[in-house]
Scaffold this active site. Structure first.
Site, mmCIF file in Angstrom:
data_model
loop_
_atom_site.group_PDB
_atom_site.id
_atom_site.type_symbol
_atom_site.label_atom_id
_atom_site.label_comp_id
_atom_site.label_asym_id
_atom_site.label_seq_id
_atom_site.Cartn_x
_atom_site.Cartn_y
_atom_site.Cartn_z
ATOM 1 N N PHE A 126 -8.532 8.788 3.625
ATOM 2 C CA PHE A 126 -7.783 7.532 3.553
ATOM 3 C C PHE A 126 -7.554 6.990 4.964
ATOM 4 C CE2 PHE A 126 -3.919 4.955 2.987
ATOM 5 C CZ PHE A 126 -4.334 4.154 1.943
ATOM 6 N N ASP A 198 -3.420 16.674 2.403
ATOM 7 C CA ASP A 198 -2.743 15.457 1.960
ATOM 8 C C ASP A 198 -2.863 15.426 0.436
ATOM 9 O OD1 ASP A 198 -2.047 12.930 1.082
ATOM 10 O OD2 ASP A 198 -2.965 11.885 2.767
ATOM 11 N N TYR A 223 5.123 8.297 -4.995
ATOM 12 C CA TYR A 223 5.030 7.122 -5.863
ATOM 13 C C TYR A 223 3.784 7.057 -6.721
ATOM 14 C CZ TYR A 223 2.525 5.498 -1.660
ATOM 15 O OH TYR A 223 1.689 5.405 -0.583
ATOM 16 N N LYS A 224 2.879 8.009 -6.617
ATOM 17 C CA LYS A 224 1.678 7.981 -7.453
ATOM 18 C C LYS A 224 1.933 8.781 -8.736
ATOM 19 C CE LYS A 224 -1.399 7.367 -3.461
ATOM 20 N NZ LYS A 224 -1.709 5.948 -3.664
ATOM 21 N N ARG A 372 -11.563 1.717 -10.007
ATOM 22 C CA ARG A 372 -10.855 3.000 -10.158
ATOM 23 C C ARG A 372 -9.935 2.933 -11.374
ATOM 24 N NH1 ARG A 372 -7.661 5.087 -5.154
ATOM 25 N NH2 ARG A 372 -6.342 3.352 -5.850
#
Length: 413
Positions: A126, A198, A223-224, A372
């Site tokens: 990322f 991560d 938050y995912k 996605r």
């Protein structure tokens, strides 16, 4: 009823986790396949936040730091997250952002391995992770080596003595490919380097055993798949064996051994408490704490089994329904090589995602051509995936995605 729809109904009828959907507040008529960007709202959060705002803050005011145990929340919430990571209590702290936690962890790792000039990471990592790796490298006079996960064991066999830390993600955020965390960790540690993961796209979706696997450091967002809300605090895991030597650069007063004392210099707190930084964001931290109750009594191995059923079914649907319409599968078909998302390639990915959203199916895309579909097994059904792929077929067959309104770029998270 066609075969795929019948199969979806049968799989959902036999789903042992079906009742967990009631722990979330999902809009009627919406198929939400973007939980790998922002998790759905857990039902426990609104009443918890009303209490925090109206009673704890509104009436308790500053007294709530003690009377409502606000002060202890970063460690308390950290331990709740740690349970989902396979981490014993006292090794995980919650607070700040993933970028802040990653910066601290990388700096601390560099200090724990002096004289080793290499910081390794994935060239497909990322962007923030790569930016921070380069920044830490400049600060400590290191070189960043960009080595794909599949090539890492071979690289370490020849260059491992120079590696200070390897910073990778278990799941490729673009493709959903899942890497072998235990094997990579063993290879990195065998070279004398530190392993930093991560976990943003793994925590809450993939069973993790950080203690058992010998992971040194890990970070991740709230938050995912943890569904803690927009900008929910991140977490940092520091294995107990490293805590005494964990020397990070952002030494705020919350991590001091005597945070309310008048001391002039910085003395770190014992244990994971030294990884605290400044005043925690209490509203978002307590929202995350309430959200984590969605995992109460939940076996993550069963979540993983359902996730694999869902993603496998989605792949079968994608093969059959929009087949021949320009879509190709990017996510590995092998169950042990995929996380909890499915990615398809299409040259008009952006427009397709916009058209899907207009009809109540929310996914996302990554430039230039990846669609996605995030799959949260706590609240999604097989029938919803069938509906999404049926819509994908219908709107692309009708070329609805080519309407001018779907061509205009907007922010896509």
């Amino acid at each position: 009823m066609e075969a795929l729809e019948r199969r979806a109904e049968e799989l959902d009828a036999a789903d042992p986790l079906a009742d967990l959907r009631r722990r979330f507040l999902l809009p009627d008529g919406l198929v939400y396949l973007d939980g790998n960007s922002l998790g759905a709202l857990p039902a426990a959060v609104p009443p918890a936040m009303a209490d925090v705002v109206q009673r704890q803050w509104g009436s308790g005011l500053v007294r709530s730091w003690n009377e409502e145990a606000w002060w202890a929340a970063p460690l308390r919430v950290g331990d709740r997250i740690g349970r989902l990571l396979g981490a014993a209590p006292g090794q995980t702290v919650a607070g700040d952002s993933t970028s802040v936690q990653l910066f601290n962890a990388l700096c601390a790792a560099a200090r724990m391995r002096p004289g080793r000039p290499l910081l390794l990471t994935d060239p497909g990592q990322f962007p923030s992770d790569r930016y921070l790796a380069e920044s830490v490298a400049r600060l400590f006079g290191l070189r960043v080596g960009y080595v794909p996960p599949a090539e890492l064991p071979d690289f370490l066999r020849t260059h491992g003595e120079g590696v200070a830390v390897a910073a990778y993600s278990p799941v490729d955020y673009r493709t959903g490919e899942l890497f072998d965390v235990p094997a990579v960790t063993r290879a990195v540690r065998a070279a004398g380097a530190l392993m930093l993961w991560d976990l943003c796209h793994a925590a809450g979706a993939v069973p993790l055993r950080l203690d058992e696997w010998g992971v040194d450091l890990a970070v991740g967002c709230g938050y995912k798949f943890l569904s803690g809300g927009p900008g929910a605090p991140a977490f940092l895991y520091v294995a107990g064996r490293h805590q005494e030597s964990f020397d990070h650069p952002l030494t705020g007063w919350n991590g001091h051994a005597d945070p309310f004392g008048p001391t002039a210099g910085y003395t770190p707190a014992e244990g994971i408490g030294r990884a605290r930084i400044g005043t925690p964001p209490m509203l978002s931290l307590l929202a995350l704490e309430a959200a984590l109750t969605a995992f109460d009594g939940v076996d993550l191995d069963r979540v993983r089994a359902k996730s694999l059923s869902l993603t496998g079914f989605l792949i079968d649907c994608a093969d059959t329904l929009p087949g021949g319409l320009g879509f190709s599968l990017v996510t590995p078909r092998e169950p042990d090589r995929r996380g909890s998302q499915v990615a398809l390639r299409h040259p008009e990915a952006y427009a397709v995602v916009q058209a899907l959203a207009e009809h109540g199916v929310v996914g996302d895309m990554r430039a230039p051509d990846l669609l996605r579909f995030g799959v949260n097994a706590l609240y999604l059904t097989h029938r919803e995936l069938w509906l999404a792929m049926t819509l994908l077929r219908d709107l692309t067959t009708a070329q609805e995605h080519r309407a001018p309104r779907h061509q205009q770029r907007a922010t896509v998270t």
